[in-house]
Design a protein around this motif. Structure first.
Motif, PDB file in Angstrom:
ATOM      1  N   GLU A  11       2.108  -3.447 -93.593  1.00  0.00           N
ATOM      2  CA  GLU A  11       2.085  -2.029 -93.198  1.00  0.00           C
ATOM      3  C   GLU A  11       0.751  -1.668 -92.559  1.00  0.00           C
ATOM      4  OE1 GLU A  11       4.970   0.271 -96.363  1.00  0.00           O
ATOM      5  OE2 GLU A  11       3.050  -0.503 -97.093  1.00  0.00           O
ATOM      6  N   ALA A  14       0.463  -3.072 -88.992  1.00  0.00           N
ATOM      7  CA  ALA A  14       1.223  -2.274 -88.040  1.00  0.00           C
ATOM      8  C   ALA A  14       0.511  -0.966 -87.723  1.00  0.00           C
ATOM      9  CB  ALA A  14       2.616  -1.998 -88.599  1.00  0.00           C
ATOM     10  N   LEU A  15      -0.060  -0.361 -88.757  1.00  0.00           N
ATOM     11  CA  LEU A  15      -0.804   0.880 -88.557  1.00  0.00           C
ATOM     12  C   LEU A  15      -2.053   0.641 -87.711  1.00  0.00           C
ATOM     13  CD1 LEU A  15      -1.257   3.872 -89.127  1.00  0.00           C
ATOM     14  CD2 LEU A  15      -2.361   3.229 -91.282  1.00  0.00           C
ATOM     15  N   LYS A  16      -2.723  -0.459 -87.976  1.00  0.00           N
ATOM     16  CA  LYS A  16      -3.919  -0.768 -87.198  1.00  0.00           C
ATOM     17  C   LYS A  16      -3.584  -0.888 -85.714  1.00  0.00           C
ATOM     18  CE  LYS A  16      -7.498  -4.217 -86.384  1.00  0.00           C
ATOM     19  NZ  LYS A  16      -8.015  -5.572 -86.708  1.00  0.00           N
ATOM     20  N   GLU A  17      -2.497  -1.556 -85.408  1.00  0.00           N
ATOM     21  CA  GLU A  17      -2.096  -1.713 -84.005  1.00  0.00           C
ATOM     22  C   GLU A  17      -1.844  -0.346 -83.354  1.00  0.00           C
ATOM     23  OE1 GLU A  17       1.365  -3.966 -81.323  1.00  0.00           O
ATOM     24  OE2 GLU A  17       1.278  -4.228 -83.493  1.00  0.00           O
ATOM     25  N   LYS A  18      -1.186   0.533 -84.083  1.00  0.00           N
ATOM     26  CA  LYS A  18      -0.900   1.868 -83.565  1.00  0.00           C
ATOM     27  C   LYS A  18      -2.198   2.668 -83.366  1.00  0.00           C
ATOM     28  CE  LYS A  18       1.414   6.174 -84.930  1.00  0.00           C
ATOM     29  NZ  LYS A  18       2.246   6.820 -86.003  1.00  0.00           N
ATOM     30  N   LEU A  19      -3.096   2.627 -84.362  1.00  0.00           N
ATOM     31  CA  LEU A  19      -4.355   3.366 -84.280  1.00  0.00           C
ATOM     32  C   LEU A  19      -5.251   2.820 -83.175  1.00  0.00           C
ATOM     33  CD1 LEU A  19      -5.132   3.704 -88.102  1.00  0.00           C
ATOM     34  CD2 LEU A  19      -4.341   5.525 -86.571  1.00  0.00           C
ATOM     35  N   LYS A  21      -4.358   1.459 -80.419  1.00  0.00           N
ATOM     36  CA  LYS A  21      -3.829   1.939 -79.131  1.00  0.00           C
ATOM     37  C   LYS A  21      -4.268   3.393 -78.887  1.00  0.00           C
ATOM     38  CE  LYS A  21      -0.923   2.168 -75.540  1.00  0.00           C
ATOM     39  NZ  LYS A  21      -0.976   3.612 -75.248  1.00  0.00           N
ATOM     40  N   GLN A  22      -4.163   4.215 -79.900  1.00  0.00           N
ATOM     41  CA  GLN A  22      -4.594   5.616 -79.781  1.00  0.00           C
ATOM     42  C   GLN A  22      -6.093   5.696 -79.480  1.00  0.00           C
ATOM     43  OE1 GLN A  22      -3.417   7.405 -83.476  1.00  0.00           O
ATOM     44  NE2 GLN A  22      -1.248   7.482 -82.936  1.00  0.00           N
ATOM     45  N   TYR A  23      -6.854   4.801 -80.098  1.00  0.00           N
ATOM     46  CA  TYR A  23      -8.303   4.803 -79.884  1.00  0.00           C
ATOM     47  C   TYR A  23      -8.650   4.414 -78.449  1.00  0.00           C
ATOM     48  CZ  TYR A  23     -13.245   3.651 -80.424  1.00  0.00           C
ATOM     49  OH  TYR A  23     -14.607   3.581 -80.268  1.00  0.00           O
ATOM     50  N   ASP A  25      -6.803   4.831 -75.852  1.00  0.00           N
ATOM     51  CA  ASP A  25      -6.416   5.972 -75.017  1.00  0.00           C
ATOM     52  C   ASP A  25      -7.501   7.052 -75.057  1.00  0.00           C
ATOM     53  OD1 ASP A  25      -4.048   4.714 -74.412  1.00  0.00           O
ATOM     54  OD2 ASP A  25      -2.846   5.846 -75.864  1.00  0.00           O
ATOM     55  N   LYS A 416      -9.555   6.753 -89.853  1.00  0.00           N
ATOM     56  CA  LYS A 416      -8.356   5.978 -90.196  1.00  0.00           C
ATOM     57  C   LYS A 416      -8.499   4.520 -89.761  1.00  0.00           C
ATOM     58  CE  LYS A 416      -5.011   9.800 -89.821  1.00  0.00           C
ATOM     59  NZ  LYS A 416      -3.856  10.320 -89.050  1.00  0.00           N
TER      60      LYS A 416
END
Length: 428
Positions: A11, A14-19, A21-23, A25, A416
């Motif tokens: 989990e 997966a969260l790290k990958e999402k964060l 990407k946001q970072y 951006d 995060k």
């Protein structure tokens, strides 16, 4: 949402990958925003501009006692300015000396004077083998910078919601080498808390081994409330010390730097008459008089304590939405995740945020890489050494609300991301 520490490794990955990407951006936006210092916003400074129109060519440049403020004299400051600043502190004007634009300079000079000439006849500190100061932390970085500049050993005193750990303070002052303690007693920098009555009572009843020990009571935010109906209160320390027969033990500092103009206000020291005479001995060598024109300008503009309070309500109307925006963002994005705690001050200029241990420097660096400058991690501790690498000072005052929304969102994103990376390392 459950705390991050309860997430599985999968989990978190997966969260790290999402964060991440946001970072990336966020970095691509090319931000250049500064939240490193508690600077008033331009909107706050604009409020006081009518002060600049008080004088004209035909104005009688005399105060209420007939003092021509354009000339030399009145080392202690004009009576109106002494009364105005004294009323902010709850101190009689006879116990106040008015200085120049910044209380930080007054504090620096007071330490310097103690180093070279001693305190009220005591041995100059520069002739002693060791001089120590107690430094409640998290605290004001510029206090610590002054102390370090003069080679004074700093002793960290932990802070909680009531103020400094007074058990430790009472123990350390038994050492005659301990000559002072730094205090920001109301809406502290950076915690935003106010010393409890019990802490103030114990502070005023200290029994230091050193006769030249002084409490450096930097009451910088004494009128900086965010709300009319919810305000912290602070006992008046000079009278408390006087009641204990220890009137000489405290030196109180304040200014209008974040009331009128930052760097162009008026400042003061409030203390016993004995301390004031000690200060004036070197002042008569250092300067003939401070800027009495600026003093009179402030007196005519604010008039009295009620005038100051009314002006501060205007400041609060600007500051309050900024604090609430940051606090709402922290609550919405981080509450329950177990990766950060923060204060909710009722006044002052700062919000104190604590990351998980070992994460503060990484969060600040991530923000910097994405274009947002924060106060350096560790700055709120002596020698810039935060033992837990967890404290970050958030200064919401300077950015606009629009900028603050962007910086707040970026900040929680970095918290995060860094927290997830730390937890993944622990699970490795």
């Amino acid at each position: 949402m459950k705390p991050y520490c309860e997430w599985s490794k999968e989990e978190l990955l997966a969260l790290k990958e999402k964060l991440a990407k946001q970072y990336e951006d966020a970095k691509a936006k090319g931000l250049k925003l500064d939240m490193s210092r508690g600077k008033p916003a331009a909107e706050q400074l604009d409020m006081t501009m009518p002060m600049m129109d008080i004088f004209n060519r035909d104005f009688d440049m005399r105060d209420e006692q007939g003092v021509d403020v354009r000339n030399y004299g009145n080392l202690e400051g004009i009576i109106g300015a002494r009364r105005l600043l004294g009323s902010m502190l709850g101190v009689d004007p006879e116990h106040v000396i008015v200085f120049g634009t910044a209380s930080l300079s007054v504090m620096y000079d007071t330490v310097s004077r103690s180093m070279t000439h001693g305190v009220m006849g005591s041995t100059p500190w520069c002739r002693l083998d060791k001089v120590k100061f107690l430094c409640p932390a998290p605290g004001y970085d510029r206090h610590f910078a002054i102390t370090e500049h003069f080679g004074i050993e700093m002793i960290t005193i932990p802070m909680d919601e009531n103020g400094p750990d007074m058990d430790l303070v009472e123990e350390y002052v038994k050492d005659p080498a301990v000559k002072g303690i730094w205090c920001v007693p109301m809406y502290t920098n950076p915690l935003g808390i106010t010393y409890s009555e019990e802490v103030c009572r114990r502070m005023a009843d200290l029994n230091p081994a050193a006769e030249d020990f002084r409490i450096y009571w930097d009451n910088a935010y004494c009128v900086h409330h965010l709300y009319d109906d919810r305000q912290d209160t602070l006992p008046e320390i000079l009278s408390m010390c006087r009641a204990n027969g220890k009137e000489d033990m405290v030196l109180i500092f304040a200014s209008t730097s974040k009331i009128s103009f930052a760097g162009a206000g008026i400042s003061c020291i409030a203390a016993s008459l004995g301390n004031l005479e000690w200060v004036k001995k070197s002042m008569t060598i250092q300067i003939i008089s401070h800027d009495k024109i600026n003093q009179l300008r402030h007196v005519l503009y604010f008039k009295d304590l009620d005038g100051v309070k009314e002006h501060m309500r205007k400041h609060a109307a600007i500051m309050r939405p900024k604090f609430e925006l940051v606090l709402e963002t922290l609550e919405r994005e981080l509450a329950g995740l177990g990766i950060g705690t923060w204060t909710k001050p009722l006044g002052g200029y700062f919000i104190s945020f604590n990351t998980m241990d070992g994460c503060a420097r990484a969060v600040v660096e991530r923000c910097r890489e994405a274009g947002v400058t924060l106060t350096g991690a560790g700055a709120t501790y002596p020698y810039k050494k935060d033992p837990h690498d967890s404290n970050i000072r958030i200064a919401p005052s300077y950015p606009t609300l629009e900028e603050l929304k962007v910086t707040s969102e970026l900040f929680v994103l970095c918290v995060k991301l860094v927290s997830v990376e730390k937890l993944l390392k622990e699970k490795a």
